[in-house]
Enzyme design. Structure first.
Site, mmCIF file in Angstrom:
data_model
loop_
_atom_site.group_PDB
_atom_site.id
_atom_site.type_symbol
_atom_site.label_atom_id
_atom_site.label_comp_id
_atom_site.label_asym_id
_atom_site.label_seq_id
_atom_site.Cartn_x
_atom_site.Cartn_y
_atom_site.Cartn_z
ATOM 1 N N GLU A 83 83.225 8.067 23.019
ATOM 2 C CA GLU A 83 84.498 7.637 23.609
ATOM 3 C C GLU A 83 84.360 7.374 25.111
ATOM 4 O OE1 GLU A 83 87.920 10.047 22.564
ATOM 5 O OE2 GLU A 83 89.029 9.344 24.300
ATOM 6 N N LYS A 261 93.073 18.259 21.623
ATOM 7 C CA LYS A 261 92.019 17.275 21.303
ATOM 8 C C LYS A 261 91.334 16.826 22.588
ATOM 9 C CE LYS A 261 90.341 12.964 20.309
ATOM 10 N NZ LYS A 261 89.864 11.926 21.227
ATOM 11 N N ASP A 277 76.606 23.770 16.901
ATOM 12 C CA ASP A 277 77.389 23.547 15.688
ATOM 13 C C ASP A 277 78.819 23.227 16.120
ATOM 14 O OD1 ASP A 277 78.972 23.744 13.441
ATOM 15 O OD2 ASP A 277 77.981 25.526 12.651
ATOM 16 N N HIS A 375 91.228 2.878 29.955
ATOM 17 C CA HIS A 375 90.671 2.710 28.612
ATOM 18 C C HIS A 375 90.459 1.252 28.278
ATOM 19 C CE1 HIS A 375 90.925 6.422 25.907
ATOM 20 N NE2 HIS A 375 90.698 6.812 27.136
#
Ligand code: MEV
Length: 424
Positions: A83, A261, A277, A375
């Site tokens: 991203e 998030k 992990d 973005h």
């Protein structure tokens, strides 16, 4: 050269120059630098031994977040992520945190919980009592499994026993409390759980079913705090906006999911770069965020008496330096060297700080101009690449689409055709 992570205009350097800076900062060998540059560095025969049915490898972009000052120490932070904007945002926020001294952290130690499920006993509360009495026998059996961990000061330190009500009746859950030192601990803890299961079965007079680590690692918490100067943030109204954004996440799980998030954008990117992990990290973070029964933000934001934004983060971060991909993946090993962390705890504390920085950057942007402008520039570049633009064509087409506010595939194709026609 100085060991500061504050590298002026790092993003403006070309790729070999950036690698040179990192190489000097971290004393990377030529071989390590080559491994990083080869775009993956994971040979097929090694990949084939890591998982099943291997047909190849899947590289991701690897970036470096600059400016991180954690507990007075400078870190260049490797981040693997697809991203755009995440690495830049982390670097930017870390720069703002430096003004007031950077990040300060604490932790509860590298302690994991392993669960042994016993069901079907007639007297679950008596079984619980009997298991507590058998603690020494259980701990001894657990610690016999891993003499090296014991030598390093780790191992099973305690047990906790609880009776839970379930849809199939009461169960007695024995929890092994294991200090995993510099291992993430899944292998050590699972081995211990399986080894003590016969004792638990005998003592509880029930039947043992599951014997497995819990990813809700409430005894492996990491905290980080930073003060973000109001002027560096863009004024007190930006601070107020950040606090309003936090209040929104605090009150509404739909916003909170996205808030968390954004935090995990940073934590997972460092985790991936360092061979961790990441599913365990996500499971731990989100279950911890739900521990009160209401899904809550992993960070908190306040305004201090000077009007600065004070951010804190607290979450479980179960990471390891020994065992797992961190110890075998050549790029992960090189990234850990760049980071220069000496323990799993230190790695976790840097990761928590990156999470906090990432959250600050997102809330600041969202509360002010929004995130789409930044973005869209990168999105435009991706669209240009998708239609087949190469080299400088990518920047020219992306720039035009942003100026025209027409960031679309059809427009990118037209612009590419124009450029190609001009050249021929
Ligand atoms: C995008 O990957 C992350 C953000 O949505 C996080 C947030 O909304 O806080 C920008």
């Amino acid at each position: 050269m100085s060991r500061s992570s504050e590298v002026a205009a790092f993003y403006k350097l070309d790729l070999p120059q950036r690698l040179k800076v990192v190489r000097e900062f971290a004393n990377l060998t030529e071989e390590e630098a080559n491994i990083i540059q080869q775009g993956g560095g994971l040979k097929l025969d090694l990949a084939d031994r890591m998982i099943e049915n291997v047909i190849g490898t899947m590289p991701l972009p690897l970036g470096i977040a600059t400016n991180f000052l954690v507990n007075g120490r400078d870190y260049l932070v490797p981040m693997a992520i697809e991203e755009a904007s995440v690495v830049a945002a982390a670097s930017n926020a870390a720069k703002m945190a430096r003004v007031k001294g950077g990040f300060v952290t604490s932790n509860t130690g590298p302690v994991m919980i392993g669960q042994i499920q016993a069901a079907g006993m007639k007297n679950p509360f008596a079984a619980k009592m009997d298991l507590i009495v058998a603690k020494d026998e259980i701990l001894k059996k657990a610690n016999d499994q891993d003499p090296i961990l014991i030598k390093l000061g780790g191992g099973a330190k305690d047990i906790e026993v609880k009776v839970i009500d379930t849809i199939t009746g009461p169960m007695v859950i024995t929890e092994l409390i294991v200090d995993c030192r510099d291992a993430m601990g899944a292998n050590a803890v699972n081995t211990m759980c399986e080894a003590v299961a016969p004792i638990v079965e005998r003592v509880s007079k029930g039947k043992v079913y599951l014997r497995i680590i819990s990813n809700l690692a409430t005894k492996r918490l990491v905290r980080s705090k930073a003060v973000f100067d109001k002027e560096a943030l863009g004024g007190e109204e930006v601070v107020d906006g950040i606090i309003q954004a936090y209040a929104f996440a605090h009150a509404d799980p739909y916003r909170c999911a996205t808030h968390n998030k954004g935090i995990m954008n940073g934590i997972i990117a460092v985790g991936l770069a360092c061979g961790q992990d990441i599913r365990a990290l996500e499971a731990g973070a989100h279950s911890y965020a739900s521990r009160s029964g209401r899904y809550s933000p992993l960070t908190a934001w306040e305004k201090n008496e000077d009007g600065d934004a004070v951010g804190t983060i607290e979450l479980p971060i179960a990471v390891g330096l020994i065992g797992g991909a961190a110890a075998v993946h050549p790029v992960a090993k090189a990234n850990l060297k760049i980071l220069g962390v000496k323990s799993a705890i230190e790695l976790a504390e840097v990761m928590a700080s990156v999470g906090l920085a990432q959250n600050l950057a997102a809330l600041r942007a969202l509360a002010a101009e929004g995130i789409q402008r930044g973005h869209m520039k990168l999105h435009a570049r991706n669209i240009a690449v998708t239609v087949g633009a190469k080299g400088e064509q990518i920047d020219i087409i992306a720039q035009r689409m942003v100026e025209e506010r027409r960031i679309r595939m059809d427009r990118a194709k037209e612009l590419l055709e124009e450029l190609t026609a001009k050249r021929s």
